[in-house]
Design a protein around this motif. Structure first.
Motif, PDB file in Angstrom:
ATOM      1  N   GLU A   7     -19.768  -9.190 -24.102  1.00 16.79           N
ATOM      2  CA  GLU A   7     -19.600 -10.635 -23.913  1.00 16.79           C
ATOM      3  C   GLU A   7     -18.783 -11.248 -25.050  1.00 16.79           C
ATOM      4  OE1 GLU A   7     -19.976 -14.677 -22.671  1.00 16.79           O
ATOM      5  OE2 GLU A   7     -19.942 -12.729 -21.644  1.00 16.79           O
ATOM      6  N   THR A   8     -18.961 -10.728 -26.254  1.00 19.64           N
ATOM      7  CA  THR A   8     -18.148 -11.187 -27.379  1.00 19.64           C
ATOM      8  C   THR A   8     -16.673 -10.935 -27.113  1.00 19.64           C
ATOM      9  OG1 THR A   8     -19.952 -10.733 -28.943  1.00 19.64           O
ATOM     10  CG2 THR A   8     -17.735 -10.904 -29.855  1.00 19.64           C
ATOM     11  N   VAL A   9     -16.360  -9.733 -26.630  1.00 16.77           N
ATOM     12  CA  VAL A   9     -14.964  -9.387 -26.329  1.00 16.77           C
ATOM     13  C   VAL A   9     -14.424 -10.259 -25.202  1.00 16.77           C
ATOM     14  CG1 VAL A   9     -13.472  -7.539 -25.457  1.00 16.77           C
ATOM     15  CG2 VAL A   9     -15.182  -7.044 -27.210  1.00 16.77           C
ATOM     16  N   ARG A  10     -15.244 -10.536 -24.197  1.00 18.18           N
ATOM     17  CA  ARG A  10     -14.803 -11.416 -23.104  1.00 18.18           C
ATOM     18  C   ARG A  10     -14.380 -12.773 -23.653  1.00 18.18           C
ATOM     19  NH1 ARG A  10     -16.147 -15.655 -20.239  1.00 18.18           N
ATOM     20  NH2 ARG A  10     -18.034 -16.018 -21.459  1.00 18.18           N
ATOM     21  N   ARG A  11     -15.184 -13.321 -24.546  1.00 19.85           N
ATOM     22  CA  ARG A  11     -14.884 -14.650 -25.081  1.00 19.85           C
ATOM     23  C   ARG A  11     -13.636 -14.638 -25.960  1.00 19.85           C
ATOM     24  NH1 ARG A  11     -20.457 -18.004 -26.094  1.00 19.85           N
ATOM     25  NH2 ARG A  11     -21.553 -17.269 -24.239  1.00 19.85           N
TER      26      ARG A  11
END
Length: 486
Positions: free
Chosen positions: A281-285
């Motif tokens: 999710e961090t990478v998505r953001r």
């Protein structure tokens, strides 16, 4: 699995001598050939020893390990245009000793020389992949450096070798025989067996199946938009695996670590998968992408007899990440569990085989993954004490991927490093990614029934040339986001 003769490949002991490289070794060998001075795959561990070490006993212990594990006396020359591994019948790995008794800057000098020694290139075609050095006479005791090339070891092997090193050392000091179990298989046995498996039709079918599941996903992943990436034509992968790198450290306190374990039990996943989901999710953001690949590693020791064998038994694999809009934190953990189950069914499919199947083969860098997440849970034991690798490792100032998070589970706590290639990401961007990851972790643990993409991370704001994390809650309507693998 079957061979061309219809019989399954047999993993058995063979005579020491010349053997092919394993698939994992071959990938590192090509990187080493392209950048022989890179330290990205050096594994330098330094151990401060409050009690002075007995040099003859230490040398005996090192000799015992080198004689016991073939990989520590293996060279990697070229035969007929291809690399092979050659196990020498006998090899002595010198323990270089420096006495700094009375030197005014003894401690500083010892650490400086240890860094220099660790950065010396390995001549893999002529020398063993191990060097050992000792600095004596320091005010606080001795300093020991054990530096290996990754082509010879993985995390499990480090724990094994350190445990055996000190067992033999203690035995020599007491005049007793070390009680070490037999090494039934050597790494060359595994390499030959793996090559036989990879030649089977069944393995080729698994490669094709896994490649089909990954087909169509972007093979270039950018976090933010630092100037270095904007200026690089096409935003291509790291062209130099030895590019300068930096590391940022972090640690989960005892309370947060306990909460990670508790939530993992409730979600019926491992702490690794829980943390990996938060990092996804961090990478998505930070990337603005709903679908992408993350690199991780799987241990590939297919036979219990290999548990006592030192070698490079890990396989770098691409993990398929689909971020369904509107899913809760708990649902995201479930999606990750399902995807990882599929990944485990293809655990022996290598990154190089997938790259070839997807038409993106490249021997010197990985076009499939630029961002990785790894978890370590095997720590070396020194004198009966379990020590985190992070407490022993010297920074190599080189990056294997654009950005990698490594979390170590040791002693009931989680410690981590975020390493990044400075040619791709500046420190402010790296700090922003780290802070987003840690902030999201706390928020996810607090609200497992909340929509993951809507979790707010107070104070997690990047600085520098990178654009801020992208909130795709409103943006997802214009994007295609298939359901993650079920």
């Amino acid at each position: 699995m079957s061979t061309g003769t219809g019989r399954p490949p047999t993993l058995e002991r063979r005579e020491t001598g010349e053997a092919p490289l394993s698939s994992a070794q071959e990938g590192l060998w090509f990187i080493h050939r392209a950048q022989p001075r890179s330290t990205a795959y050096h594994v330098p561990l330094v151990l401060p020893c409050p009690e002075p070490l007995d040099l003859p006993a230490l040398r005996r212990a090192v000799d015992t390990l080198v004689a016991r594990h073939d990989i520590l006396r293996t060279r990697f020359p070229v035969r007929d245009g291809a690399p092979v591994q050659v196990v020498d019948a006998s090899t002595t790995v010198t323990v270089a000793a420096t006495d700094l008794s009375g030197a005014p800057d003894a401690t500083e000098r010892a650490h400086r020389e240890a860094r220099e020694r660790a950065a010396e290139p390995f001549l893999l075609d002529r020398q063993p992949p191990l060097r050992v050095a000792l600095w004596q006479g320091l005010p606080d005791g001795d300093l020991l450096l054990v530096c290996l090339h990754h082509i010879a070891v993985d995390g499990w092997s480090l724990a094994l070798l350190f445990d055996e090193l000190w067992s033999v050392y203690d035995a020599v000091l007491t005049g007793s025989e070390p009680e070490l179990p037999e090494v039934e298989l050597q790494y060359t046995d595994f390499a030959r067996w793996e090559r036989a498996v990879h030649a089977t039709p069944e393995h080729r079918e698994r490669v094709a199946a896994r490649a089909e599941r990954l087909r169509g996903l972007p093979t270039r992943l950018r976090l933010g938009a630092p100037a270095a990436l904007r200026d690089r034509p096409g935003g291509g992968p790291v062209e130099d695996p030895g590019d300068a790198g930096e590391e940022l450290g972090f640690e989960l306190d005892a309370e947060l670590a306990d909460r990670v374990r508790q939530r993992a039990r409730e979600a019926r996943i491992t702490p690794y998968l829980l943390l990996l989901t938060v990092f996804q999710e961090t990478v998505r953001r930070w990337s603005g992408e709903q679908r992408f690949l993350l690199g991780t590693i799987l241990v590939n020791r297919p036979d219990p007899r290999l548990d006592r064998t030192a070698g490079f038994f890990v396989n770098t694999v691409p993990l398929r990440c689909d971020n369904r809009p509107g899913r809760t934190v708990t649902e995201a953990w479930g999606d990750m569990r399902a995807e990882f189950r599929d990944l485990l069914r293809h655990a022996d499919v290598t990154l190089g085989q997938l790259a070839t199947a997807l038409g993106a083969a490249d021997r010197t860098s990985s076009p499939l993954v630029q961002v990785g997440f790894v978890m370590l849970n095997t720590s070396p034991r020194v004198g009966g004490r379990e020590l985190p690798v992070s407490s022993l490792a010297l920074p190599t100032q080189a990056a294997a991927l654009d950005l990698t998070v490594v979390v170590e589970d040791s002693g009931g706590r989680f410690t981590g490093t975020l390493g990044h290639a400075t040619a791709h990401y500046d420190r402010a961007t790296a700090e922003g990614v780290r802070d987003t990851f840690l902030g999201l972790l706390g928020a996810a643990l607090d609200a497992p029934d909340a929509v993951l993409a809507r979790l707010r991370v107070p104070g997690a704001r990047p600085a520098g040339p990178a654009r801020p994390p992208i909130d795709l809650v409103a943006d997802h309507r214009r994007r295609t986001a298939p359901t993650a693998g079920k």
